[in-house]
Design a protein around this motif. Structure first.
Motif, PDB file in Angstrom:
ATOM      1  N   SER A 130     -44.251 -64.155 -79.682  1.00 14.40           N
ATOM      2  CA  SER A 130     -43.997 -63.330 -78.502  1.00 14.40           C
ATOM      3  C   SER A 130     -45.327 -62.775 -78.000  1.00 14.40           C
TER       4      SER A 130
ATOM      5  N   GLU B 260     -46.628 -55.151 -88.113  1.00  9.59           N
ATOM      6  CA  GLU B 260     -45.375 -55.891 -88.145  1.00  9.59           C
ATOM      7  C   GLU B 260     -44.813 -55.920 -89.556  1.00  9.59           C
TER       8      GLU B 260
ATOM      9  N   ARG C 214     -44.518 -54.157 -76.749  1.00 11.16           N
ATOM     10  CA  ARG C 214     -43.806 -54.501 -75.511  1.00 11.16           C
ATOM     11  C   ARG C 214     -43.734 -53.271 -74.588  1.00 11.16           C
TER      12      ARG C 214
ATOM     13  N   SER D 125     -47.409 -61.652 -81.175  1.00 10.08           N
ATOM     14  CA  SER D 125     -46.729 -61.296 -82.420  1.00 10.08           C
ATOM     15  C   SER D 125     -46.719 -62.494 -83.360  1.00 10.08           C
TER      16      SER D 125
ATOM     17  N   TYR E  25     -37.877 -60.785 -81.941  1.00  7.02           N
ATOM     18  CA  TYR E  25     -39.328 -60.637 -81.887  1.00  7.02           C
ATOM     19  C   TYR E  25     -40.024 -61.089 -83.176  1.00  7.02           C
ATOM     20  N   SER E  26     -39.246 -61.442 -84.219  1.00  9.57           N
ATOM     21  CA  SER E  26     -39.869 -61.938 -85.449  1.00  9.57           C
ATOM     22  C   SER E  26     -39.256 -63.241 -85.932  1.00  9.57           C
TER      23      SER E  26
ATOM     24  N   VAL F 117     -43.762 -54.697 -82.718  1.00 10.31           N
ATOM     25  CA  VAL F 117     -43.687 -55.554 -81.540  1.00 10.31           C
ATOM     26  C   VAL F 117     -42.985 -54.821 -80.407  1.00 10.31           C
TER      27      VAL F 117
END
Length: 602
Positions: free
Chosen positions: A168, A110, A149, A164, A85-86, A145
């Protein structure tokens, strides 16, 4: 990413440190297909499965989820946590986590910490074991994130409500057969997600009837998934093949847990069990009979005859003078924020659920009327139609005056000027408009700090570029105005709270239009010779022409909601090109130092 021959050889040597599938592991599955193959695989991967407990996942991640695990080349190859996710596969990650540090814990934005993401939400199986601690579908991911989700299923996003820093997305599904909220990872990890879910519905197929569906799981052993989700995941599985990093993770997970993900060892099993995915390469037909009517000094109403598609039309992109204005689901739209006594050209493009665009519709023209623009100069938002009062911090979305507003990490129970007024309160988020026509000359708003904290200021951005700030204290109620913004054409307004934990109420937002020649930022862009080509961008690569490109230290890519999609450090050190792999179709802003430019990805 280029990798040296030595690093590849080292990777092959180091993988022997982890157990691979023993000879004969899948022999019993030979020659089977469909539900029979799925059930046999369930037997194979259930045998030997050791439940090491929920806390054991932190230990597993030391070997299962590291960038360059066991010498297998990854992305940065720095041994940090590999977070899907990053991770930015094409450049510098926006942030990273060293193993054993910053485990969540609490988070606000984040980069605060990472936690354990159940790709199949644990709420669907009541947090029971061994599902809750099965490393094959539980990945270390950024807490923020992961929280966004939530427990939404995976699918292809149309209209986004959250993006994100690695791209994402959360938003409304355009996956055929489902129109709810879905989460979409970047392209580099779509196959990983699909194969983890295939593992889950195979390993636990006999228990699926006792699980909640979550709009993704099926209620029986076969096929195990809802039809729409199955088709989407099969498409992702085939489009994003198994990577060396996945193979290394599977081997490390086998060492830790005693069983394997068969869809990584044998990707062909997916199609042997469920068949090939439905693929739609057929574009919809163009909308027809676009008509512009009911002009005012600042708006025009559009209507058209629907396009058609072999599977289904997902929506229509509305263009004003060749620039995307908004995307709508019906066959009518009101374009607002226009300038008086100005002629505009309008057309629409039909899109199906797979993102295929139609040819252009016919073009309709209309001239706005004389007179003053709308109240408060051009546009306004008084927050009286926000969602019902709530003390929970979440994503709030509403539409007023044909503008859709999205407030992230926001509550709706506070006010500034009195108990009868309403305001939106942002904690670690932002307030962002949909695309607005007519430009912006000045902006006014009130801001007030709620509860505890120190005085500060909110950042005001137009098309991703900061144009001023709005200060706040616990006692502030005055209207603050930012003048000389002077950006013409389509705009996106975003008010961002940069202070973690500060809870700030916003009210009485208004702005005046700007119909001058070119906006300040645009003029600077023209004087600098800062030009993007080709535009629209194709083949995942754009080129930039301008003076002293090599001196630009960083460029940022924003979508039209003002969300940061990607940052590239020293982008023009070796060439004038920027690679856009993983960037979805749409319109974006490229911002570099004091300059910005819009581009379209097709």
């Amino acid at each position: 990413m280029k990798r040296t021959l030595l690093s590849i050889m080292m990777g092959l040597v180091c993988t022997s440190a982890f157990a691979q599938a023993p000879n004969g592991y899948y022999d019993q599955a030979s020659g089977l297909s469909g539900a029979t193959l799925k059930s046999k695989l369930k037997e194979i991967i259930t045998a030997g499965h050791i439940d090491n407990g929920y806390g054991g996942l932190w230990i597993a991640y030391q070997t299962t989820d590291r960038d360059n695990i066991a010498g297998i080349p990854g992305y940065e190859n720095d041994g940090t946590i590999l977070d899907m996710y990053s991770e930015n596969p094409n450049g510098t990650d926006p942030y990273s986590y060293a193993y054993g540090t910053k485990q969540c814990g609490t988070y606000g934005v984040e980069g605060d910490c990472y936690n354990r993401e159940h790709v199949v939400p644990q709420s669907l199986f009541n947090e029971n074991f061994p599902m809750k601690s099965d490393v094959h579908f539980i990945r270390p991911t950024d807490g923020k994130v992961n929280g966004m989700r939530s427990n939404y299923p995976f699918g292809t996003v149309g209209s986004t409500s959250y993006v994100s820093q690695n791209g994402s997305k959360l938003g409304t599904s355009v996956s055929p057969g489902y129109s709810g909220i879905v989460f979409e990872p970047i392209n580099a990890f779509k196959g990983d997600v699909a194969r983890m879910i295939f593992y889950f519905v195979t390993r636990y197929e006999t228990q699926l009837s006792t699980f909640s569906s979550g709009n993704m799981l099926g209620g029986s052993a076969y096929p195990g998934l809802q039809t729409w989700e199955l088709n989407q995941l099969l498409a992702w599985h085939n489009a994003d093949p198994v990577s060396q990093a996945e193979i290394a993770r599977n081997n490390a997970s086998y060492t830790f847990q005693g069983n394997r993900n068969p869809f990584i060892d044998h990707p062909e099993y997916a199609n042997q069990i469920w068949g090939a995915p439905v693929v739609d390469n057929e574009a919809p037909t163009a909308a027809t009979n676009v008509t512009a009517s009911n002009p005012t000094a600042s708006s025009v109403t559009l209507t058209w005859t629907a396009g058609t598609d072999n599977i289904g039309v997902a929506g229509y992109d509305v263009y004003v003078n060749g620039t995307l204005y908004s995307t709508v689901s019906g066959t009518t739209a009101t374009v607002t924020g226009l300038s008086p006594l100005t002629t505009y050209a309008f057309y629409v493009i039909t899109r199906d659920a797979y993102g295929n665009p139609s040819p252009m519709s016919n073009t309709a023209s209309a001239t706005t009327l004389a007179g003053q623009p709308a109240a408060n100069g051009c546009g306004s938002e008084n927050f009286e139609t926000i969602p019902p009062a709530s003390t929970s911090y979440t994503t709030q979305t509403w539409t007023n005056n044909n503008i859709t507003w999205t407030a992230t990490d926001a509550r709706t129970d506070q006010n500034i000027l009195g108990t009868t007024n309403r305001a939106i309160t942002i904690r670690n988020g932002s307030l962002t408009s949909s695309t607005i026509s007519g430009g912006i000359q000045s902006l006014s708003a009130r801001a007030q700090l709620k509860f505890s904290g120190n005085p500060g200021s909110l950042d005001v951005k137009v098309n991703g570029v900061t144009v001023g700030t709005i200060p706040y204290t616990n006692a502030s109620t005055e209207l603050v105005t930012i003048n000389n913004i002077n950006v013409s054409g389509n705009i996106v307004i975003s008010i961002v709270n940069p202070v973690t934990g500060a809870r700030v109420a916003i009210d009485d937002l208004s702005w005046s239009c700007y119909s001058g020649s070119l906006a300040t930022v645009e003029t600077a862009k023209e004087k600098s010779g800062f030009v993007i080509y080709p535009n629209p961008v194709r083949n995942n690569e754009l080129s930039v022409k301008g003076e002293n490109l090599e001196k630009i230290s960083k460029v940022s890519i924003y979508d039209l909601s003002g969300k940061l999609i990607r940052t590239v450090e020293n982008p023009f050190r070796h060439s004038n090109k920027i690679h856009l792999n993983g960037l979805a179709k749409g319109t974006y802003i490229l911002a570099a130092d004091a300059f910005s430019a819009k581009f379209i990805v097709e």
